[in-house]
Structure formats: structure tokens, C-alpha cells
Design a protein around this motif. Structure first.
Motif: not given
Length: 318
Positions: A113-118, A166-169, A173-174
Motif C-alpha cells: 500500500v505504501l509503495t503505491a502511494v510513494f 510502521f517506520a520500517g515499512a 517502500s520508499l
């Protein structure tokens, strides 16, 4: 025979998928077990120093080229080593001091999810529509449910652990998104091997800065078994399976392995430690999974043979 040549039938793809989910899911439990005997940053550093050396050896045999050339290749190594290896694993390992491996696995399942957002924020041609924004909101809601900020079911220590995972995720992703524009001819095994070695070096620096000492390591059977499992099985072997599957099914479908990992981690935590995952974590996981489906609905629909743009009509049919 190359491993990727062995994954050529539907049955072999399913078997490889299950094996990868098992190796990566149980790695959260192996980290939890090993943290009783290792300082966290040293633990992650030793794991990736050894795994990186092995992967570089595999790259030398498989491709014959292991040394990066040019700015983009070295930059790719730096990005992967800093974000995907050092930052992600450092935060995850420290986080697992405060939460179980199963809960950490649920939080980390937010990565797609985070990957798609970044990607939508940093890459040209990528954007989020209303449905994608809703998917991201669901994913964040899932993490909030797990963290339980009202304090009714989770302590301050566990809240810190969720925040670190969460910070690791976010870091993972970034890093994954920053790697996309760096198109090079460097074999992926070489890139991964150098990233592991660089990441291990950064983790060792972090361990020194935070006062971690090798003298604090307790070398017993559990510690050695945990380190060997994380290095050889969920590290090197899982890496080979991952890239073989990437060739076979593509990234969108392979992201689904992240949603099998929390199930494996929950079973592993119950078997080894007798701990059961809390209801908040289950609800949070379901919200994160729903967010992923919303974000990747077109790729999932294409994979199963539907046109995502016709989904609203299909949903209304019985």
C-alpha cells in the motif's frame, strides 16, 4: 538447473509461493526468538553481512559480473542498502523488542500500500484516484487499529513497537520506489548482495552508536539456530525463490505473499511461544488487505481474467 527454470507450471508456482510465504512469515518469529540473545542492530547486521557475502558468491557464479559500474548502479546499491536493508531491518528488529513477530508481520504487510502511494508521489505517470486514496486510508486505519491509540488494549511499549515497524515499512517502500528509475544492467543478485553488505555495515555503525556490544551476544543453540535460519533460509533461499517468482508471475501478484506472511507468523508465534494474535491485529490486517485490493484492483483483475473497469457492473450481479 537454475531455480527460476523449475518454476514453470501452475503447481510449481503455488508451491514456490507457499514456501516463500512460509520462509518470510516464520522469519518474524525467528527474529523474535533471536532477540532474546542478540542486541537488535548487531543481530540484523550479522545476518546480512553473511547473507550478502553468499549472495555475491551466487551472483559471481550465475552472471559473472558483480561489480557495479557507473553512477546509477552505485546509487541503486546505496538506495537498496540504506532503505531496504539497513533502515527497514534496523527499525523492524528494534520494534520486535516491544511487539510479537506476528503483530510486526501484520504492520509490515502495509508495504504494498505504501509503495503505491510513494510511487504516485514520486514517479511520473503514477497517480492515485479516489479509490486508491480510499485504499491507502484503509491501510493506515489498519495500523491505527493495531496500535489502539486509546490505550484500552495495548501498552506504551507495544505502541512504540508498532510505530517502529510502521517506520520500517515506510523505509522499505520508499527505497523500493526510489530504485525504479535506476535502470541498469547490473544483475539483480549482485545488486542485492552489495545492498546486503552495505546495509550490514550501516547496521554495525548504528549498533556502535547505540552502545551495542558483541559481548552482549549469548551464543547458544537457539541463538545460532535463529541466525542460521534468518541468514540461509529466509535470507538467501527466499531471495532466490522471490526473483524466480517475480519472473513467473510479476510484481503485483507477488505482493500477495505479504498477506500470507502474517498468517504464517501468527501460527509460528503460537507454536513456539504459545501467544495468540489479538483481535485488533486481525481487524487491522483485514483493513490493510482491503486497502491493497483497492490499490491494486486493476492488476488483480487482469491476473484473474476480469476487466477492472467493469467491476462495478460485475459486483451488482448475482
Amino acid at each position: 538447473m537454475k531455480l527460476r527454470n523449475m518454476i514453470s507450471t501452475p503447481e510449481s508456482v503455488v508451491a514456490a509461493f507457499v514456501l516463500l510465504a512460509t520462509l518470510w512469515g516464520t522469519s518474524f518469529v525467528a527474529i523474535e526468538a533471536g532477540l532474546h540473545y542478540f542486541p537488535p542492530l548487531l543481530f540484523a547486521g550479522v545476518r546480512y553481512a553473511v547473507a550478502g557475502a553468499i549472495v555475491l558468491g551466487i551472483a559471481a557464479v550465475a552472471s559473472g559480473r558483480t561489480i557495479p559500474r557507473g553512477r546509477d548502479e552505485w546509487l541503486g546499491v546505496a538506495v537498496a542498502g540504506t532503505f531496504v536493508i539497513a533502515a527497514y531491518h534496523g527499525l523492524l528488529y528494534v520494534g520486535e523488542i516491544h511487539i510479537s513477530g506476528a503483530v510486526a508481520a501484520v504492520v509490515v504487510s502495509l508495504v504494498p500500500v505504501l509503495t503505491a502511494v510513494f510511487a504516485s508521489l514520486l514517479l511520473p505517470g503514477e497517480r492515485l484516484g479516489p479509490v486508491e486514496i480510499g485504499g491507502f486510508a484503509l491501510g493506515v486505519l489498519g495500523v491505527v487499529v493495531i496500535a489502539d491509540p486509546t490505550g484500552t488494549g495495548i501498552g506504551n511499549s507495544a505502541l512504540l513497537g508498532v510505530a517502529l515497524a510502521f517506520a520500517g515499512a515506510v523505509a522499505f517502500s520508499l527505497g523500493a520506489v526510489l530504485l525504479r528509475p535506476l535502470r541498469t544492467d547490473l544483475p539483480i543478485a549482485a545488486l542485492q548482495g552489495w545492498a546486503m553488505v552495505l546495509g550490514a555495515g550501516l547496521l554495525f555503525v548504528g549498533a556502535a552508536l547505540f552502545g551495542e556490544s558483541p559481548a552482549a551476544i549469548v551464543w547458544n543453540r537457539t541463538a545460532m539456530a535463529s541466525l542460521a535460519y534468518l541468514t540461509l533460509l529466509s535470507g538467501v533461499l527466499a531471495f532466490l525463490i522471490y526473483f524466480a517468482l517475480l519472473d513467473a508471475v510479476g510484481p503485483a501478484q507477488l505482493h500477495l505473499v505479504g498477506y500470507a506472511e502474517p498468517v504464517v507468523a501468527a501460527v509460528g508465534s503460537w507454536v513456539l511461544f504459545g501467544s495468540l494474535i489479538e483481535g485488533e491485529a486481525i481487524l487491522g490486517f483485514l483493513a490493510i488487505l482491503a486497502g491493497f485490493v483497492a490499490l491494486e484492483r486493476r492488476e488483480i483483475a487482469a491476473y484473474v481474467g476480469f476487466d477492472a473497469y467493469h467491476w462495478p457492473a460485475l459486483i451488482g450481479r448475482k
